[in-house]
Design a protein around this motif. Structure first.
Motif, PDB file in Angstrom:
ATOM      1  N   LEU A 345      13.131  13.857 -34.133  1.00 17.00           N
ATOM      2  CA  LEU A 345      12.125  13.251 -34.618  1.00 17.00           C
ATOM      3  C   LEU A 345      10.591  13.816 -34.587  1.00 17.00           C
ATOM      4  CD1 LEU A 345      13.736   9.952 -34.642  1.00 17.00           C
ATOM      5  CD2 LEU A 345      13.099  11.281 -36.711  1.00 17.00           C
ATOM      6  N   LEU A 346       9.204  14.319 -35.133  1.00 19.85           N
ATOM      7  CA  LEU A 346       8.316  14.720 -35.021  1.00 19.85           C
ATOM      8  C   LEU A 346       7.531  13.047 -35.708  1.00 19.85           C
ATOM      9  CD1 LEU A 346       6.607  16.638 -34.227  1.00 19.85           C
ATOM     10  CD2 LEU A 346       6.224  17.253 -36.394  1.00 19.85           C
ATOM     11  N   VAL A 347       6.530  12.683 -34.196  1.00 22.92           N
ATOM     12  CA  VAL A 347       5.822  11.399 -34.232  1.00 22.92           C
ATOM     13  C   VAL A 347       4.566  12.019 -34.326  1.00 22.92           C
ATOM     14  CG1 VAL A 347       5.943   9.616 -33.892  1.00 22.92           C
ATOM     15  CG2 VAL A 347       7.293  10.194 -33.206  1.00 22.92           C
ATOM     16  N   THR A 348       3.607  11.570 -35.358  1.00 21.83           N
ATOM     17  CA  THR A 348       2.339  12.303 -35.404  1.00 21.83           C
ATOM     18  C   THR A 348       1.445  10.926 -34.630  1.00 21.83           C
ATOM     19  OG1 THR A 348       2.213  13.680 -36.603  1.00 21.83           O
ATOM     20  CG2 THR A 348      -0.241  12.841 -36.676  1.00 21.83           C
ATOM     21  N   LEU A 349       0.562  11.225 -33.548  1.00 19.18           N
ATOM     22  CA  LEU A 349       0.353   9.656 -32.916  1.00 19.18           C
ATOM     23  C   LEU A 349      -1.843  10.392 -33.391  1.00 19.18           C
ATOM     24  CD1 LEU A 349       2.223   9.312 -29.817  1.00 19.18           C
ATOM     25  CD2 LEU A 349       2.347   7.728 -31.770  1.00 19.18           C
ATOM     26  N   ARG A 350      -2.318   8.823 -33.108  1.00 23.25           N
ATOM     27  CA  ARG A 350      -3.855   9.092 -33.538  1.00 23.25           C
ATOM     28  C   ARG A 350      -4.180   7.952 -32.254  1.00 23.25           C
ATOM     29  NH1 ARG A 350      -7.617  11.752 -36.113  1.00 23.25           N
ATOM     30  NH2 ARG A 350      -5.936  12.613 -37.300  1.00 23.25           N
ATOM     31  N   PRO A 351      -4.812   9.423 -31.032  1.00 17.77           N
ATOM     32  CA  PRO A 351      -5.094   8.226 -29.918  1.00 17.77           C
ATOM     33  C   PRO A 351      -6.474   7.296 -30.194  1.00 17.77           C
ATOM     34  CG  PRO A 351      -4.321  10.117 -29.122  1.00 17.77           C
ATOM     35  CD  PRO A 351      -4.183  10.250 -30.819  1.00 17.77           C
ATOM     36  N   PRO A 352      -7.124   6.928 -29.914  1.00 15.81           N
ATOM     37  CA  PRO A 352      -7.931   6.354 -30.389  1.00 15.81           C
ATOM     38  C   PRO A 352      -9.183   6.953 -29.887  1.00 15.81           C
ATOM     39  CG  PRO A 352      -7.522   4.675 -27.858  1.00 15.81           C
ATOM     40  CD  PRO A 352      -6.137   6.202 -28.342  1.00 15.81           C
ATOM     41  N   GLU A 361       7.689  15.128 -29.682  1.00 14.10           N
ATOM     42  CA  GLU A 361       9.086  15.270 -31.077  1.00 14.10           C
ATOM     43  C   GLU A 361       9.698  14.116 -29.805  1.00 14.10           C
ATOM     44  OE1 GLU A 361       9.520  19.899 -31.882  1.00 14.10           O
ATOM     45  OE2 GLU A 361      10.858  18.921 -30.106  1.00 14.10           O
ATOM     46  N   ALA A 362      10.698  13.181 -30.854  1.00 13.33           N
ATOM     47  CA  ALA A 362      11.924  12.251 -29.803  1.00 13.33           C
ATOM     48  C   ALA A 362      13.696  12.867 -30.421  1.00 13.33           C
ATOM     49  CB  ALA A 362      11.582  11.240 -29.645  1.00 13.33           C
ATOM     50  N   ASP A 363      14.496  11.904 -29.418  1.00 12.61           N
ATOM     51  CA  ASP A 363      15.874  12.761 -29.794  1.00 12.61           C
ATOM     52  C   ASP A 363      16.063  10.769 -30.244  1.00 12.61           C
ATOM     53  OD1 ASP A 363      16.170  14.883 -29.178  1.00 12.61           O
ATOM     54  OD2 ASP A 363      16.238  13.657 -27.102  1.00 12.61           O
ATOM     55  N   LEU A 364      15.259   9.559 -30.120  1.00 11.03           N
ATOM     56  CA  LEU A 364      15.618   8.574 -30.894  1.00 11.03           C
ATOM     57  C   LEU A 364      14.155   7.551 -30.840  1.00 11.03           C
ATOM     58  CD1 LEU A 364      17.311   5.846 -31.558  1.00 11.03           C
ATOM     59  CD2 LEU A 364      17.297   5.488 -29.143  1.00 11.03           C
ATOM     60  N   LEU A 365      13.707   6.620 -32.093  1.00 15.21           N
ATOM     61  CA  LEU A 365      12.619   5.927 -32.026  1.00 15.21           C
ATOM     62  C   LEU A 365      13.694   4.339 -32.102  1.00 15.21           C
ATOM     63  CD1 LEU A 365      11.001   8.553 -32.652  1.00 15.21           C
ATOM     64  CD2 LEU A 365       9.839   6.952 -34.110  1.00 15.21           C
ATOM     65  N   VAL A 366      12.915   3.828 -31.637  1.00 17.51           N
ATOM     66  CA  VAL A 366      13.067   1.919 -31.828  1.00 17.51           C
ATOM     67  C   VAL A 366      11.803   1.559 -32.278  1.00 17.51           C
ATOM     68  CG1 VAL A 366      14.736   0.353 -30.513  1.00 17.51           C
ATOM     69  CG2 VAL A 366      14.847   2.769 -29.530  1.00 17.51           C
ATOM     70  N   GLN A 367      12.199   0.681 -33.679  1.00 23.74           N
ATOM     71  CA  GLN A 367      10.884   0.265 -33.908  1.00 23.74           C
ATOM     72  C   GLN A 367      10.808  -1.278 -33.398  1.00 23.74           C
ATOM     73  OE1 GLN A 367      10.197   0.693 -37.845  1.00 23.74           O
ATOM     74  NE2 GLN A 367       9.958  -1.182 -38.251  1.00 23.74           N
ATOM     75  N   ALA A 368      10.385  -1.462 -32.978  1.00 19.52           N
ATOM     76  CA  ALA A 368       9.410  -2.484 -32.228  1.00 19.52           C
ATOM     77  C   ALA A 368       8.138  -3.159 -32.248  1.00 19.52           C
ATOM     78  CB  ALA A 368      10.185  -2.612 -31.030  1.00 19.52           C
ATOM     79  N   THR A 369       8.154  -3.654 -33.469  1.00 18.39           N
ATOM     80  CA  THR A 369       6.473  -3.939 -33.813  1.00 18.39           C
ATOM     81  C   THR A 369       6.310  -5.289 -34.184  1.00 18.39           C
ATOM     82  OG1 THR A 369       7.216  -2.156 -35.755  1.00 18.39           O
ATOM     83  CG2 THR A 369       5.899  -0.456 -34.567  1.00 18.39           C
ATOM     84  N   GLY A 370       7.935  -6.027 -34.479  1.00 23.67           N
ATOM     85  CA  GLY A 370       6.954  -7.041 -34.182  1.00 23.67           C
ATOM     86  C   GLY A 370       7.498  -7.897 -35.691  1.00 23.67           C
TER      87      GLY A 370
END
Ligand SMILES: Cc1cc2nc3c(=O)[nH]c(=O)nc-3n(C[C@H](O)[C@H](O)[C@H](O)COP(=O)(O)OP(=O)(O)OC[C@H]3O[C@@H](n4cnc5c(N)ncnc54)[C@H](O)[C@@H]3O)c2cc1C
Length: 455
Positions: A345-352, A361-370
């Motif tokens: 998976l290709l993740v686009t992140l915006r740092p502050p 890139e990540a092979d596994l993403l775990v959503q733990a956002t609340g």
């Protein structure tokens, strides 16, 4: 015969069902649990030994007068247990089930009528005379003169920035509590956990153990883990009475925050002990706030509040530190802009700040956002039908559904229903503090006592 239905088989449903068996209102109690092993729910089903309680053993219980019983229960298996320990959540699930089993046994001996069913309620309508008709997924139905909703929180929904292809890729885990069943081949080399709160901490410890070769990245806007509980309970904040009185005279969150900061500055106290000392007034403080003030709190202060209020056990903090020191875990502050593609998976992140986006890139993403507290975004057929029929009314800020101070559910017209109660996290818009066991046990007792009053 009069009957009462408890709908939901987690810890909250178990606490109400058990309390009802103790106070024994006239009639029969039906526990519609929706599961084969009721009492554990999401929180206390995990078999992962690294998933610990975030409340000390001495503070945990299932019934209102359970003080100290969980520590005694744990000591029977682990004689060295102290009341100040943070024990495994599965063990607490065992305790809940044992406590409820004791109540079932004594109800059976005295011939008090009850039914425990693993079916789910899929529909509930108000009966023309009084009470409710509850329809179950096994095709049966029952009349309940009173009902208690304890359905827990709806399963999480994917973040809006995640593309369809990624969702269907087998590499994006939306519901972190199903990660244990997640099958992914070959073993992931890079894992990203979205979030750094308590659920994310559990997920990081789980993935580190399960995939020891994987690099792990935790991402959240602020990139901070919860504060760690001290090994032994800290002394209470000495000026708590003054602080709490003064807070109760404020109507605006900005004034409350100013007071809080003033106390920190004057006393040099640890913020966590000051936050802990506020627990008895958190419900009235939340209830004083207008909707606008609540929005302000959620927007500006919640990210400061949550990590201090919901602290992690020392053992979890120690394990995270180890992983960081070994170079296996990195933590990043960034906004998640987009998740695209599949394997990886290709993740686009915006740092502050003004830095550009980072693509990882990540092979596994775990959503733990609340927690997903939105009834409208639930997939629970019962909740959706109740909402559509106006038997429940969504909180204006999407924090569950509305209820009175004595836990009776408000309908679409804002009318309190006489015999429909609720317990658990979906009351957060009404009480703010209503999720953890110390609050749930008191609520369960109050509901059971209200139902046992002569009518
Ligand atoms: C991961 C986690 C860790 C936590 N750790 C702690 C802790 O250490 N200490 C503490 O004090 N608190 C803790 N809490 C908070 C607290 O204990 C939980 O909020 C509490 O267990 C909630 O229980 P519940 O019964 O409301 O919900 P759930 O556990 O979600 O259970 C709801 C149950 O109802 C069933 N259900 C749903 N709809 C229906 C239906 N229509 N018909 C029949 N059944 C239905 C579901 O299948 C489920 O079994 C934790 C919470 C979580 C999520």
């Amino acid at each position: 015969m009069r009957s009462i239905a408890v709908i939901g088989g987690g810890a909250a449903g178990a606490a109400v069902f058990g309390e009802l068996l103790r106070v024994r209102p006239e009639g029969r109690v039906h526990w519609i649990s929706g599961c084969e092993s009721p009492g554990r729910g999401v929180a206390y089903s995990t078999r992962d030994e690294s998933h610990l309680l975030n409340v000390r053993a001495s503070g945990m219980g299932v019934f209102a007068d359970d003080d100290g019983k969980f520590t005694d229960f744990a000591r029977e298996r682990f004689p060295e247990t102290q009341g100040s320990d943070f024990l495994s959540r599965y063990l607490f699930g065992d305790f809940i089930q044992a406590q409820v089993a004791d109540e079932i046994r004594s109800a059976r001996i005295s011939g008090y009528p009850f039914v425990v069913s693993s079916s789910s309620a899929v529909r509930m309508t108000a009966s023309p005379d009084s009470g409710y008709r509850v329809i179950l997924d096994d095709g049966s139905d029952l009349h309940a003169d009173a009902a208690i909703l304890a359905p827990g929180v709806p399963v999480p929904q994917p973040l809006a920035c995640v593309g369809e292809e990624s969702l269907n890729s087998g590499g994006y885990c939306v519901d972190p509590w199903r990660l244990a069943e997640w099958d992914i081949h070959p073993a992931p080399r890079r894992i990203m956990v979205l979030g750094t709160g308590l659920t994310a901490v559990d997920m990081l410890l789980s993935v580190a153990l399960r995939w020891p070769q994987a690099e792990i990245l935790a991402v959240s806007r602020h990139g901070r883990f919860p504060v760690t509980h001290p090994r032994l309970p800290a002394d209470p904040y000495p000026h708590r009475e003054q602080l709490n009185q003064a807070l109760l005279s404020c109507d605006r969150v900005a004034d409350m925050f100013r007071l809080f900061r003033h106390h920190l500055k004057e006393s040099g106290a640890d913020p966590a002990s000051v936050v802990e000392s506020m627990r008895p007034v958190n419900v009235p403080l939340w209830q004083k706030l207008s909707t606008r003030e609540r929005v302000r709190f959620l927007r500006h202060l919640r990210r400061l509040w949550d990590p201090v209020r919901h602290r992690m056990p020392p053992a979890s903090a120690w394990q995270l530190r180890e992983l960081e020191e070994q170079g296996r875990l990195k933590v990043m502050a960034a906004r998640i802009e987009r998740v695209q593609g599949k394997t990886p998976l290709l993740v686009t992140l915006r740092p502050p700040g003004n830095t550009g986006p980072a693509k990882i890139e990540a092979d596994l993403l775990v959503q733990a956002t609340g927690l997903n507290l939105s009834v409208a975004r639930s997939r629970n057929p019962l909740l959706l039908q109740l909402l559509e029929d106006g038997l429940i009314d969504a909180d204006p800020l999407g924090l569950g559904y509305r209820a009175t101070a004595d836990f009776r559910v408000l309908d679409r017209n804002g009318e309190a229903q006489d015999k429909l109660y609720a317990i658990g996290p979906l009351l957060v818009g009404n009480f703010w503090e209503c999720i953890a066991m110390p609050e749930l046990r008191v609520t369960a007792r109050q509901i059971a006592e209200a139902l046992a009053k002569p009518h």
